[in-house]
Motif scaffolding. Structure first.
Motif, PDB file in Angstrom:
ATOM      1  N   GLN A 249       1.035  -1.295  -0.032  1.00  0.00           N
ATOM      2  CA  GLN A 249      -0.202  -0.057   0.001  1.00  0.00           C
ATOM      3  C   GLN A 249       0.961   1.083   0.298  1.00  0.00           C
ATOM      4  N   ARG A 251       1.775   4.915   0.934  1.00  0.00           N
ATOM      5  CA  ARG A 251       1.529   5.828   2.242  1.00  0.00           C
ATOM      6  C   ARG A 251      -0.293   6.734   2.501  1.00  0.00           C
ATOM      7  N   SER A 252      -0.741   6.934   1.097  1.00  0.00           N
ATOM      8  CA  SER A 252      -1.738   7.846   1.401  1.00  0.00           C
ATOM      9  C   SER A 252      -2.707   6.635   1.402  1.00  0.00           C
ATOM     10  N   SER A 253      -2.788   5.563   0.432  1.00  0.00           N
ATOM     11  CA  SER A 253      -3.578   4.670   0.672  1.00  0.00           C
ATOM     12  C   SER A 253      -4.149   4.214   2.997  1.00  0.00           C
ATOM     13  N   GLU A 255      -2.859   6.488   5.207  1.00  0.00           N
ATOM     14  CA  GLU A 255      -3.370   6.950   5.971  1.00  0.00           C
ATOM     15  C   GLU A 255      -5.005   7.018   5.328  1.00  0.00           C
ATOM     16  N   GLU A 256      -5.586   6.236   4.969  1.00  0.00           N
ATOM     17  CA  GLU A 256      -7.174   6.629   4.940  1.00  0.00           C
ATOM     18  C   GLU A 256      -7.494   5.032   5.718  1.00  0.00           C
ATOM     19  N   THR A 257      -6.721   4.325   5.633  1.00  0.00           N
ATOM     20  CA  THR A 257      -7.543   2.616   6.224  1.00  0.00           C
ATOM     21  C   THR A 257      -8.235   3.042   7.396  1.00  0.00           C
ATOM     22  N   PRO A 258      -9.182   2.590   8.001  1.00  0.00           N
ATOM     23  CA  PRO A 258      -9.397   2.858   9.667  1.00  0.00           C
ATOM     24  C   PRO A 258      -8.807   2.463  10.308  1.00  0.00           C
ATOM     25  N   SER A 262      -1.653   8.315  11.444  1.00  0.00           N
ATOM     26  CA  SER A 262      -1.013   8.706  10.520  1.00  0.00           C
ATOM     27  C   SER A 262       0.164   8.674  11.012  1.00  0.00           C
ATOM     28  N   VAL A 265       1.952   5.159   9.793  1.00  0.00           N
ATOM     29  CA  VAL A 265       1.773   4.405   8.144  1.00  0.00           C
ATOM     30  C   VAL A 265       3.128   4.131   7.966  1.00  0.00           C
TER      31      VAL A 265
END
Length: 496
Positions: A249, A251-253, A255-258, A262, A265
């Motif tokens: 994944q 980094r942005s993906s 960060e969006e993972t419940p 942040s 990550v």
């Protein structure tokens, strides 16, 4: 230092401050010493070990952040009456060249700091898991920011323990961010522990925030119906798939993972590759997430042997049941009443029955229309230990039926799907027994003490002193009939 927890009371407040390589955490516990309830859980991802070379200095900005949060913890503890508090520091502080300077700064805040050696950290992590998983056999892996502690448990006893310097921060630094190079270092470190590959490992007990985050991702991917992380189980192939998913994944993906902070990550892919290496090298069959670790090991280590032997599930259920019930002894009375009702049961079934009985009145102070659902949810999501997810579901179902009977639509069908047909049937029967007792003598354990309930041939025999005859009104009789029917027996009542 450990003696500060050696109080004689079975219940009370005490606290742990854990200064780790990534996080600084304060947990204040209340309730039974054998099954502590965290009532205040404060954490800051300071990253003391971030960017630290072998024998290097603690991250300067992280030191400032950690001292600031420790000032906050000092103030919080004062507001809680200054309960006995143990402050420990692990890999980053013990290995940093300025670790002693940091400890002196913490001491000026008002804390005595115990810098724990790696072998002791491993031992305490193993004790924490053994505390929450009585009789556990398998491998414990406690993934911190700077190190991985490995412990082999056999029926709850520690047989071997080692601390490996392959925490995410260390791997990131050594590999310069190259996951393949980091994996080679992790493989070499794990391969150097001869007892890890001695034989197949039935269970890996995973401890640490990074591995819990990976487990939560797997939980979400698999649509597991219960979000409680403690004792969440997954087979090896699912764990390895989750590790691969995290590693690829962006980094942005992440960060969006419940459920993924942040601040974690960048380290999570490295924690995932260590978990994958360990699952493969140790030939682990299953992963079990444990809420017990270093902090809980510190508490458990200070307990006298007779308290250690207590069942944490029963200790927790008794505490919660007494706190929620208008009559503290009602749970014990109902448990005794049902002893003869379920003569053929395994030890595992018996402890679940007793836990449900101890919580029989946990819905007492909720709105009458919501008691069943609230009791169900309390049992399902309370911070209980020594209990699997399916066992939580069984206790919750019994408590729902205690309030609503067996004819209502059960809540959360996906939760109940974790139970076998036999487990569901037994949970309903127990719930109907609790429902009958609550109708016969609500909040009156002295009356329940005088009653007997047992199957006799093809009958369910209820026996009580004649002075209690007026208690068997229409509601109690109807609930007794429902219980007998659920047991495929004829209802029989006798007053003597």
């Amino acid at each position: 230092m450990a003696s500060i927890f050696a109080a004689t009371e079975d219940e009370g407040r005490w606290a742990i401050i854990d200064i780790g390589s990534n996080s600084v955490r304060l947990v204040i516990y209340d309730g039974p010493r054998r099954a502590p309830f965290p009532i205040c859980n404060e954490k800051a991802l300071c990253g003391l070990g971030r960017d630290m070379d072998d024998g290097g200095a603690l991250n300067a900005a992280a030191v400032e952040s950690a001292l600031s949060i420790l000032e906050r913890f000092r103030a919080l503890l004062a507001l809680h009456g200054d309960p006995p508090t143990r402050v420990v520091a692990t890999a980053a502080v013990r290995e940093a060249r300025n670790g002693r300077d940091f400890v002196m700064s913490v001491e000026r805040i008002g804390f005595a700091v115990d810098v724990i050696p790696g072998t002791e950290e491993a031992r305490l992590s193993g004790l924490g898991v053994a505390s929450f998983e009585p009789g556990a056999t398998g491998l414990v892996g406690d993934m911190g920011g700077g190190s991985l502690e490995l412990i082999r448990l056999v029926e709850g006893d520690i047989r071997e323990a080692v601390s490996l310097s392959i925490g995410p921060f260390r791997l990131m630094k050594h590999s310069k961010g190259d996951l393949r190079a980091a994996m080679r270092e992790a493989e070499q470190a794990v391969a150097g522990v001869s007892w890890v590959k001695r034989k197949k490992t039935p269970k890996l007990y995973a401890v640490g925030g990074a591995w819990r985050a990976i487990a939560r991702i797997n939980m979400q991917v698999r649509k597991h119906p219960l979000s409680v992380l403690h004792h969440y189980e997954a087979p090896a192939h699912q764990v390895i798939e989750a590790c691969d998913l995290v590693a690829r994944q962006s980094r942005s993906s992440l960060e969006e993972t419940p459920g993924v902070s942040s601040r974690r990550v960048d380290t999570l892919p490295f924690a995932a590759l260590v978990l994958k290496v360990l699952m493969i090298e140790a030939e682990c069959e299953r992963l079990i997430v444990s809420a017990g670790g270093l902090r809980e090991g510190l508490l458990y280590d200070a307990l006298p042997e007779n308290v250690r032997r207590a069942d944490p599930l029963i200790a927790g259920a008794r505490y919660l049941g007494r706190r929620f019930s208008p009559e503290a002894r009602m749970g014990e009375a109902v448990a005794a009443l049902t002893d003869a009702l379920f003569l053929i049961e395994t030890p595992a079934q018996r402890r679940l029955r007793h836990a449900a009985c101890l919580m029989t009145d946990t819905g007492a102070y909720f709105h009458p229309d919501l008691r069943g659902v609230q009791a169900f949810d309390t049992a399902l999501r309370a911070p209980f230990y020594g209990v699997a997810h399916s066992e939580r579901a069984a206790i919750a179902l019994s408590l729902f039926c205690r309030h609503e009977g067996a004819n209502e639509v059960f809540p959360e069908p996906a939760i109940l799907a974790m139970l076998t047909e036999e487990e569901r049937r037994r949970a309903v029967q127990l719930g109907l027994a609790l429902r009958f007792a609550s109708a016969l003598a609500p909040k009156a354990p002295e009356a329940i003490d005088a009653c007997r309930l047992a199957p006799v041939s093809d009958r369910l025999q209820f026996t009580a002193p004649s002075r209690l005859r007026p208690l068997m009104d229409e509601t109690a009789k109807r609930r007794f009939d429902a219980l007998a029917a659920a047991l495929s027996l004829k209802a029989a009542v006798a007053f003597t």
